[in-house]
Structure formats: structure tokens, C-alpha cells
Design an enzyme around this catalytic site. Structure first.
Site, PDB file in Angstrom:
ATOM      1  N   HIS A 124       0.725  -1.196   0.143  1.00  0.00           N
ATOM      2  CA  HIS A 124       0.092  -0.044   0.035  1.00  0.00           C
ATOM      3  C   HIS A 124       0.914   1.227  -0.048  1.00  0.00           C
ATOM      4  CE1 HIS A 124      -3.494   2.218   1.168  1.00  0.00           C
ATOM      5  NE2 HIS A 124      -2.783   3.007   1.669  1.00  0.00           N
ATOM      6  N   GLU A 125       1.571   1.324   0.920  1.00  0.00           N
ATOM      7  CA  GLU A 125       2.582   2.597   1.209  1.00  0.00           C
ATOM      8  C   GLU A 125       3.629   2.623  -0.187  1.00  0.00           C
ATOM      9  OE1 GLU A 125       1.916   4.673   3.135  1.00  0.00           O
ATOM     10  OE2 GLU A 125       0.759   3.289   4.447  1.00  0.00           O
ATOM     11  N   HIS A 129       1.472   4.240  -2.748  1.00  0.00           N
ATOM     12  CA  HIS A 129       1.617   5.722  -2.691  1.00  0.00           C
ATOM     13  C   HIS A 129       3.014   6.407  -3.135  1.00  0.00           C
ATOM     14  CE1 HIS A 129      -2.059   6.889  -0.508  1.00  0.00           C
ATOM     15  NE2 HIS A 129      -1.736   5.935   0.547  1.00  0.00           N
ATOM     16  N   GLU A 134      -4.993   7.735  -2.989  1.00  0.00           N
ATOM     17  CA  GLU A 134      -5.297   6.428  -2.501  1.00  0.00           C
ATOM     18  C   GLU A 134      -5.538   5.492  -3.707  1.00  0.00           C
ATOM     19  OE1 GLU A 134      -5.118   6.451   0.468  1.00  0.00           O
ATOM     20  OE2 GLU A 134      -6.179   4.570   1.256  1.00  0.00           O
TER      21      GLU A 134
END
Lengths: 503, 503
Positions: free
Chosen positions: B267-268, B271, B297
Site C-alpha cells: 500500500h505505501e 503511494h 489513494e
């Protein structure tokens, strides 16, 4: 308008303004710390830009006329308590010194520093001083201009010396370095007649992780507060402070050189203990800043040398060290270990020098800087001058410029007048440690027992809490009853090396 | 004076001013990163003060009339290229929005945010919503005031939604969340009739160091540039950027929960890939900033869910995973692993929710925020409203306030209108990924082969390089040919869970 406010209100305004500048400078210090520890490779470009921006902001805030107005309104105001008065006095001095620099000079200096740094890098690659000399010439011309901007009494070099150590001048340093020459030279000759000490076992393989743990252990033992600091790895060890509550050290580890990490760790620990001991209520104000570079260095050297290279220190730590590195040290006695870590050997590189010959390295740089400033030494012959000094005082032959005049980064940065603070640090350290031994009951026995609390308490009472309230000279007199003298260092050196080399 | 300068000179002035502000904000981000990763315990106090000072400076620079003059002089100037024009337009919007806030409101908000945050902490300790309610009331009164300051069309909540996702409003979100209710509810019912999936093996012991190595491996595989970033440990994982050349991620590791690190890392990473893909030549300018929170997101969720929870992804990685954790996974088939990591189970806590029920958590928060803003939901009954919603949509009974209305920090910070961007991110992700599957030849086969380069290239061409040049809505139309719709997410969910739960 300052005129319509009470003294207390004005002082509060002063504090807000100056502490705001400190906040920006400390943010800069965080960016600098990150740059040396964790910055990813590609991040350097924008980071440089961010650092420039914050530096500019700090400079703008510090030269703002609003600050000047407040300082003028408070100068000499005796309603302030003595510490407040000192803060106003020192901030005014700082402010006025800052104002002296014409914008054109600042721009020139920035340009020439950049040029000179890159020339130095290039010269080192080429191993040729002549590549550096033209840029260094420009730098020295600017530094001469700076001595006129700052003003001085006596020798022009005094203007630069005073920048790093308030009150230092050639009269004082000539006396001290003459003693280095006249008193340490015979000592060195005596040592050179002794059969060489073996220190090969310090260059066996010392595991990285075990070294790291040892370093942390030593820092904690010294009293370094890990809740108000931390240790990380960087190429060149340093200490940096963002407040007395966040003082960080870095180290490096060479698996084939036990000494590299160990004493740099204790050295930085000494710096850090000083920063952690500065008064938090004076955060950002002159009385919350270190007295001087020389006093700062006295704290690192006191721990590194007077404590950390003493037999007393290793009486406690050596058995544990043998357990950590049994293969390397099982067969080495404490006495042989102690001799090895204090081996005196004239050498080419300052940063690798022992405690004694180190001061010849500094003395040579001092003489050269002084000569460059008064024109008695020419820039173009500097490598020859350098090599001749090394032959004369250290009895070594400089094989090339990288091992000679190009070894230090300082001149390429424009840091002239900085080197002497390294020696002053050692001499202050010896004088302070001698005073501590007199004033603290059972100091040596406590060190033998691995208890540094009494020493730290003494430093926290006598050295750390004053910041710039005293000059280094005033502090030295207050703590030791006399101005800085070379004698205490000489006594220390004679006793130590007399013991090791039997004279 | 702006009037006497050429367009190019004015634009250069604009860039200098805005990039200077960016430098200060990025310095703030470094301080923030350090605070979450390495700051020693006692350093927090002065660090807070340093952060406040830099924030104030950034605010002062951004509200300076000099910037306004330049913006006014350049607004609508068609000599500028389209990207330059957009930068001026967006900076002007930002500047004017900033100016709308009266100083008294900013001071009130700062005070109430502080009060409300501490009330929330206290309420969580007491596990009692009533402890939080009075401060929350004040916060909501201020947020209502803010909607008037900002101005809005239609529902007052639109003013706040627009802050986090430009152009978002209740009309659009009502439509989307109605579809969540009407289309996902039957899906959930079907899944609940299926025998429960076993995921106990994800909670065996997974060694910390091996997990860390796996995380680094996954980040590198995704194409995260380790020379322009790094991973560290923090309590709550986050991504932060100091420039596209220095984008850092953090993670946390729970040795008894394999999923915790793994998907937060991916997830990070998503980003971070976005931030690393922003145009460096637009550093600090609007066109160098992320489009919106929703688009940000979308990038994290696309990698986390559409890629990182897919069967295709684990076809490549699972054999290696079994080698890393043989005792835990040797006997678990890829199919069982895949089912386990996608297990759907209605639960109480948003941050622990699966990909499907997650949107009910968000929908509930959306309805509540909307109701609080138009007064149809009362602050004092909020915990009852909350519990009723959870019973109705997620079929779970909230046992206490900590597991209910007090679980998220957002409202205590004054972040109203933020939550919907989480769902928008997932829905954008599904729509983007569907487009990528159509536009990139062999995308799925490349993912099966562990090659994410084609996907990253597609993102780097279609999503990353535009910054705020397009709004999220414009970007979505440009990339997918249509505005954001719920349909692509629904198709994705039906296909995925239909496969897992056999319907």
C-alpha cells in the site's frame, strides 16, 4: 514600538525572536543529520536546495531590523538579571558582527568556497597541490579581506582566531605552541629511542555488531542519556544537537581497526554530554550555547583521552573486552593493551595521530595559517613549506600531496583559525581533568570502578551549565584558578608516557 | 514592481517564491518523518516547537502580499504555456482560499483541535463517548463555520468534501454510496452463507527479519526506487515525500500477523511510486503535487488490492513465500492462501476490514458527517447512531465506544470530509486497473510472471506525471473515457469473490 513596552515585555519579545531563529537552525541541523545518515543517494540535490532556503531564512530573521530595535532598547538595561544582560550583550555582538559583512562579500565567499571545495576534491584525485593552489589563493585573499571587515588588534590572523575561540590571539597561541615545540620535542625523542610497541592485535578482525554494542555500552556508562539522543552510522563521526533533549552522535565501524569506533565513540560522547548538559531554559539563547569550540573540544578530549585512554578506565573495561573478542585479546595483557592504545608514532595524517604528536600537526597548521595571513608564506609554495615542517617537527617524509597539504578539508571550506581549537581542547581538557582530580574525592578510584557519575556531576556543575555566559578564558579561571597553561598537559603527558616508555 | 517585469521574469519570481515555501514544507516533512521514526523520547517538546515555527514561517511566506502581487500580474496571462497557466491558476486559488480564513478562526481552530484531540484520548481511556462529545460539539460548530467561510453550493458538507477531493460533493457521493448499499449488501449476504474460510495460518509466528526482507523485496519488485527513498519502522505506516527524489515509506511488523506488514508495505509502496513519478521539474509547484487524496489513494489501493491481493500476484510470489516460512506455509496450497488473504468478514474496526466490507465503514462515516453538518444527526447521540448503523449494514454489535465511534482519530483532528477519499481511492483504482488491463498488452501475464514494469510504465504515462494539472475527475475521464463510476469496482468484486465463494 520597543519604547512603549516594559523591560519584561521587551525581553520576552527578544526571546521569541531569537528562539525562532534557533528553531530554524535546529531544523537545519536535523536536515544535516539526515543528510549524513539516511538520505537516499538521489535526494541530495533537492536537499541542498532546502538547506539553502532554511539558511537564508535564518539569516533574514537574524538580520531583521526588528531584532536590532529590541536589542538596542535592552542593551545595558540593568533591570535584567545578569544572565539576561549577558544574552542581550552577546546577541548584540552577534548581530553587529553579522551586519559587518557586505552582501557582495557574502556572495563572493559563497562562490569561492564552492569553487575551492571542488578544486580541493579535484586536486586530491590528481594528487597534485597545484590544482588546488589557484582557488586557495582566492580563498586566502577573501579571508584577508574578512580580517579587515571584522577588524583586529595586532596580527590580522587574530580576527579569524577570534571567530572560533573568542579572545584567542597569536600572542597566546605563540606561547602555547612554542611550549609544544620546546617541551614535547624532547619527549618525542625519548620515546623514539624506546623499542617499538606492538599494536598489531588492534588490527585483527573485530566483528561489526559486537563493536556497535560495545559503543552503545560505553556511551551509556559515560552517562549519555539515550532518551535524549541516539547513535547512528555515518561516514565521518559527528555530534549534532537539536536541543539539549535531542543530542545525537554518529560513529563508523572498521572491522580491521578496533580503535576507530571505540575512541571516536567516546570522543563524540564527550561532545554530546556537554550538549545534553546545556541549560534547557536557555534554549536558543547565547547562554544556552556552547562556550566555544575549544571548550567543546575539551569535553570530547577529556573523555576520549584523559578518561578513555587511561589505565584506570581499562582496568574496569578490559576484562569485558577480552570476553567480547576472546580470539583477539585472550593472550593480550591489560598492560600490553594499554601500551598499544597509547602508542606514540610520528605520522603523516593528523586524524590518525596519537595524543602527543597530534599537537605538532596542529602547530604546523597554525604556523602556516599565520604565515598565509601576514604574507610570510606564499600560497604557491605551500606544499613545500608543509613537507619541510613535517620533516622538521615530525621527522617524517611526505610522499605526496594527498598525504600532505591536501589531507584536510578545512581550508577548502574557508575554515582558517579553526585548527588551533583542537589543541586548545586537549590543553583545556588536561587542565580541567587535573582540577577535577583535586576537587572530586576518589575520582580515580571511581573511574577504576567504572563509575563516571562523580566526574559527570563535576562537569555538570562546573563546565556545562554556563553556555556562553563565561568566555573560555573566564570559565578556565573560574574552574581551575588560572588561565589556560600548557603545564597541566605537559605533566599529564610526562606522567603517562614516562610510565609507558620508562623514563 | 511586478508591472515593470516581463512575463518570464514574473514567472521566475513566482517559481522562486513558491518553491521556497515548498522547501520549508519539505523541511517540515523531514522533521515529521524523524518524529515518527527516530526521535528520542525526550526530544518531543522542542521538536514540537520547531515544527510550529516552520509551519508559521511557511504560512507567512504563503500569505505575503508580494506573492499576491505576482499572482495577480500573471493571472490569465496567455504568454505562459498551459502548465504555467495552470500553476498560476491553482496557486491563486490556494492563496485566495487561505486568505478567506480570519485570524480569529484559525486561532479558535487550533485551540479546539488541541482540546478535542486530548478529549478523544481521554475518552478512549475511559471508553466513554460522553467524555469526547462536548469537545466534538465545539469542533463541529467550527467546521460549520468553516463551510460558511469557504462557501458552497448545495449541501454545506460540500465545502469540506471539496477540501480533500476537489469537485467532490454529496450528489456524487450519495449516488456512489447508494450503490455500495444496494449492490454490495447482496454480495455480502451471499458470502455470509458460505462456510467460513480458514486464515488461522496467517497468525502463526512470522519472523521479524524475514518479514522485513520480504517487504524490501516486494517494494523493489514493484519498481520503488531505493536510491530515491528508503523504508524505516514506525508505529503507524506512512509515506512521506521531500521531493520526487526522496520519497520514504515506513512499515510496522507484527510477528503474529503476516498480513499486517505485507499489505501495508505494498500500500505505501503504491503511494510512494506515485510521489516518485511526479515531475521533478515541477518541484514545489501545483503541477508537481499529487492530483488529490482520492487519486493518491487509488495508487496505494491499486497496488495493495488489485495487484497485491490477486491470484496472479501470488502465483509468482507464493512459492518463494513458502520457502521463507516453510513451517507455516508448507502445507497450505496457493488457493487456500489466496482465499485466506481475501477473507470477507464484517467487523467492528475500519482499519482491519477486508476490501469489501471496508466501504460500509466509510459509507457510515460519510452519512454521519453529512448528518452532523446539516444537523440531522445530533452530536450527543452519535454513539447510538453509530452502533445502529453498524448493526444495520455490517450486522455486528458494537460492544463499547472504543470499538465504535471512538476508533478513528480523524474527527478529533477536525478532518471532516476526508473519509470518503478512502472509498473513492478504491473505486478509482478499480476503474484505472480495468483501463490498464484493456490498454496494456499481456498485463495479467506479466503480473503472473512477476513483471510489474508494464503496469508501472502505464501509470507513469497516464496518472503520475500530471500532478494537479488535471482534477481527479478530468484525469479519470482522460484515462478511462468516463467519470468515476461504481461499476468497475462492482465487477471486480463480483468476479473476485464469486471465484472465491462460488457464486
Amino acid at each position: 514600538m520597543p519604547g512603549s513596552k516594559s523591560t519584561a515585555e521587551l525581553y520576552a519579545d527578544y526571546k521569541i525572536k531569537v528562539q525562532k531563529i534557533a528553531d530554524v537552525r535546529n531544523a537545519l541541523a536535523v536536515l544535516g543529520w539526515d543528510q549524513e545518515t539516511y538520505l537516499p543517494e538521489k535526494g541530495a540535490g533537492f536537499r541542498g536546495q532546502q538547506i539553502t532556503t532554511l539558511s537564508t531564512i535564518a539569516h533574514e530573521l537574524f538580520t531583521a531590523p526588528e531584532l536590532d530595535n529590541i536589542l538596542q532598547a535592552l542593551k545595558g538595561n540593568t533591570d535584567l538579571d545578569p544572565v539576561q544582560q549577558k544574552n542581550i550583550l552577546l546577541s548584540t555582538e552577534d548581530y553587529e558582527k553579522n551586519k559587518k559583512y557586505p552582501a557582495a562579500f557574502v556572495a563572493d565567499m559563497s562562490r569561492v568556497t564552492n569553487e575551492s571545495y571542488h578544486a580541493w576534491i579535484k586536486a586530491r584525485k590528481a594528487n597534485d597541490y597545484n590544482v588546488f593552489a589557484p582557488a586557495l589563493s582566492k580563498m586566502i585573499a577573501l579571508k584577508k579581506q574578512e580580517t579587515d571587515i571584522l577588524g583586529y588588534e595586532g596580527h590580522p590572523y587574530n580576527a579569524l582566531l577570534n571567530e572560533y575561540e573568542k579572545g584567542a590571539n597569536t600572542a597566546m597561541l605563540d606561547t602555547i605552541f612554542n611550549e609544544v615545540k620546546t617541551a614535547l620535542s624532547p619527549l618525542l625523542t625519548q620515546i623514539e629511542q624506546h623499542p617499538p610497541v606492538n599494536k598489531d592485535f588492534l588490527h585483527l578482525h573485530y566483528n561489526r555488531d559486537v563493536q556497535w554494542q560495545l559503543g552503545i555500552h560505553l556511551l551509556k556508562d559515560m552517562g549519555y542519556d539515550m532518551q535524549a539522543g541516539r547513535q547512528d552510522i555515518s561516514e565521518h563521526p559527528f555530534t549534532t544537537s537539536f536541543s539539549p533533549q535531542d543530542v545525537r552522535v554518529t560513529t563508523r565501524i572498521d572491522e580491521n581497526d578496533f580503535g576507530n569506533m571505540t575512541w571516536s565513540c567516546i570522543h563524540e560522547g564527550g561532545h554530546a554530554l556537554y550538549e545534553q548538559g546545556l541549560p534547557t531554559e536557555q534554549y536558543g539563547l547565547p547562554c544556552g550555547e556552547a562556550t566555544s569550540l575549544g571548550i567543546h573540544e575539551s569535553q570530547s578530549r577529556l573523555w576520549e583521552n584523559n578518561v578513555g585512554r587511561s589505565l584506570h578506565f581499562w582496568q574496569h573495561h578490559y576484562p569485558r573486552l577480552q570476553q567480547l573478542f576472546p580470539e583477539n585479546l585472550r593472550a593480550v595483557s591489560l598492560s600490553d593493551f594499554y601500551k598499544a592504545i597509547n602508542k606514540v608514532q610520528p605520522s603523516l595524517i593528523r586524524t590518525e595521530a596519537d595524543e602527543l604528536t597530534y599537537h605538532f600537526h596542529i602547530m604546523i597548521r597554525y604556523e602556516i595559517e599565520k604565515g598565509l595571513m601576514d604574507g610570510s608564506i606564499a600560497v604557491k609554495d605551500l606544499h613545500h613549506t608543509w613537507n619541510e615542517y613535517y620533516r622538521q617537527y615530525l621527522h617524517v617524509t611526505v610522499p605526496d600531496d594527498v598525504h600532505g597539504v591536501l589531507q584536510d578539508i578545512h581550508w577548502s571550506h574557508g575554515s582558517f583559525g579553526y585548527f588551533p581549537t583542537y589543541s586548545l581542547g586537549s590543553f583545556y581538557a588536561a587542565q580541567f581533568f587535573t582540577a577535577a582530580q583535586k576537587q572530586v574525592p576518589e575520582l580515580d578510584n571511581n573511574i577504576i570502578a567504572g563509575n563516571y557519575q562523580p566526574l559527570l556531576e563535576w562537569l555538570r556543575t562546573n563546565i556545562h551549565p554556563f553556555g556562553r555566559y563565561y568566555t573560555s578564558n573566564e570559565l578556565c579561571k573560574k574552574v581551575t584558578g588560572k588561565e589556560l597553561v600548557f603545564g597541566d598537559f605537559l605533566d599529564y603527558a610526562k606522567k603517562k608516557y614516562g610510565g609507558i616508555y620508562n623514563f
